[in-house]
Write an enzyme that holds these catalytic residues in place. Structure first.
Site, PDB file in Angstrom:
ATOM      1  CB  SER A 103      40.589  50.496  52.468  1.00 26.48           C
ATOM      2  OG  SER A 103      39.402  50.982  53.035  1.00 26.48           O
ATOM      3  CD  GLU A 225      42.762  56.102  51.464  1.00 26.58           C
ATOM      4  OE1 GLU A 225      41.705  56.515  50.949  1.00 26.58           O
ATOM      5  OE2 GLU A 225      42.802  55.095  52.185  1.00 26.58           O
ATOM      6  CG  HIS A 295      38.607  54.319  49.170  1.00 31.09           C
ATOM      7  ND1 HIS A 295      39.513  54.737  50.121  1.00 31.09           N
ATOM      8  CD2 HIS A 295      38.051  53.184  49.656  1.00 31.09           C
ATOM      9  CE1 HIS A 295      39.504  53.889  51.142  1.00 31.09           C
ATOM     10  NE2 HIS A 295      38.635  52.941  50.872  1.00 31.09           N
TER      11      HIS A 295
END
Length: 327
Positions: A103, A225, A295
């Protein structure tokens, strides 16, 4: 087993129960867990002010741990990039410390790759990866978790197995099953050879374009992502990578999981699948989907900066990097 150092370089830890469960779980697996003194600090939305988080990164690099594991993502690392102790981090990696996160940690990883060429690992953070409640946890705690929407039953087994491979230095690669419609794309066979694997969170990666912290990777395998981004926003970010020439310079694009967004009647059939179709029409290189990374609970670990081979056999996609031994 392993010495694991927990630190918070990005957002403040809001779920302290998950933090404690994560530490306990790692200890129950036989690991020695060392928690940074500022890991639970909070300043604005961050885990301490900039100086506090920079100091935590320095302590993680100096810890001598086998793994330096972030507590969570959020936001905050991009503002630290000019001041990161790159030389110290590189030396710690040379001595055997593996830096793991995802992330917001994408900013750290790409900057590290651009500045030092050193490998780090895209993988779980402590709270979301090791902190979910399991069937053996206290019932009252489970009730609180269900009230907050946490439905996962403990850490994901595939993620745990991949993390264990990293600890023991036996990881050779990862694989996943492509969607059923992939057969018509002509993906069978070798898709990339000796290609540097790089990428991470799409929004964070795009935010580094045009800066000294964006790696100049050619002939690579780029994995992406994101979370909470509508498909039109995903397309907009992919367009920036396309128009800047980044995508065409790669051997392949691998799309992971794009989650937690909502379509509306206004979209009129526009979807993430349509974005992927559009992207494939703009590129001469393969665009693969379905990578178990993002996630989501089921998350493989990916070595950012390591050279890989990408193979497709029937509907099975394989990213291979061979044995990686501890330094």
């Amino acid at each position: 087993m392993a010495h694991i150092y927990i630190y918070s370089p990005s957002g403040a830890v809001r779920d302290r129960a998950a933090f404690r469960r994560g530490v306990k779980r790692l200890e129950s697996l036989g690991h020695e867990v060392e928690v940074d003194p500022s890991a639970l600090d909070s300043w604005q939305r961050f885990a301490g002010d900039d100086a506090t988080r920079l100091a935590a990164i320095g302590r993680a690099a100096a810890s001598g741990a086998d793994v330096a594991l972030t507590s969570r993502g959020g936001f905050g690392l991009t503002r630290l990039l000019p001041d990161l102790p790159y030389r110290q981090i590189a030396k710690s990696i040379d001595k055997g410390t593996e830096f793991v996160g995802f992330s917001d940690f994408t900013a750290f990883q790409l900057a590290l790759l651009a500045k030092t060429g050193k490998i780090s690992w895209s993988g779980p953070a402590l709270c979301e990866g090791f902190g979910p409640l399991g069937s053996s946890d206290d019932a009252s705690l489970k009730g609180k978790a269900e009230a907050s929407g946490a439905g996962q039953d403990g850490p994901d087994e595939i993620m745990l197995a991949c993390f264990d491979d990293l600890i023991h230095g036996v990881g050779e690669g990862t694989g996943w099953r492509l969607p059923a419609d992939s057969a018509k794309l002509g993906l069978e066979g070798l898709q990339a050879r000796h290609a540097p694997l790089w990428g991470g969170n799409l929004a964070v990666l795009v935010s580094l374009l045009g800066t000294p912290y964006f790696p100049q990777i050619k002939k690579g395998v780029l994995f992406l992502e994101d979370v909470g981004e509508h498909p039109y926003r995903i397309e907009r970010m992919l367009s920036q990578l396309l128009l800047s020439g980044v995508l065409a310079q790669q051997q392949a694009i691998v799309l992971g999981q794009f989650t937690d967004y909502s379509l509306s009647s206004h979209d009129k059939g526009y979807s993430l699948a349509k974005v992927v179709e559009w992207l494939r029409g703009k590129l001469k290189i393969p665009v693969l989907t379905g990578l178990p990374f993002g996630h989501v609970p089921t998350k493989v670990l990916l070595p950012v900066g390591l050279h890989v081979e990408l193979l497709v056999e029937n509907r099975e996609a394989l990213l291979l990097w061979g044995h990686i031994h501890k330094h």
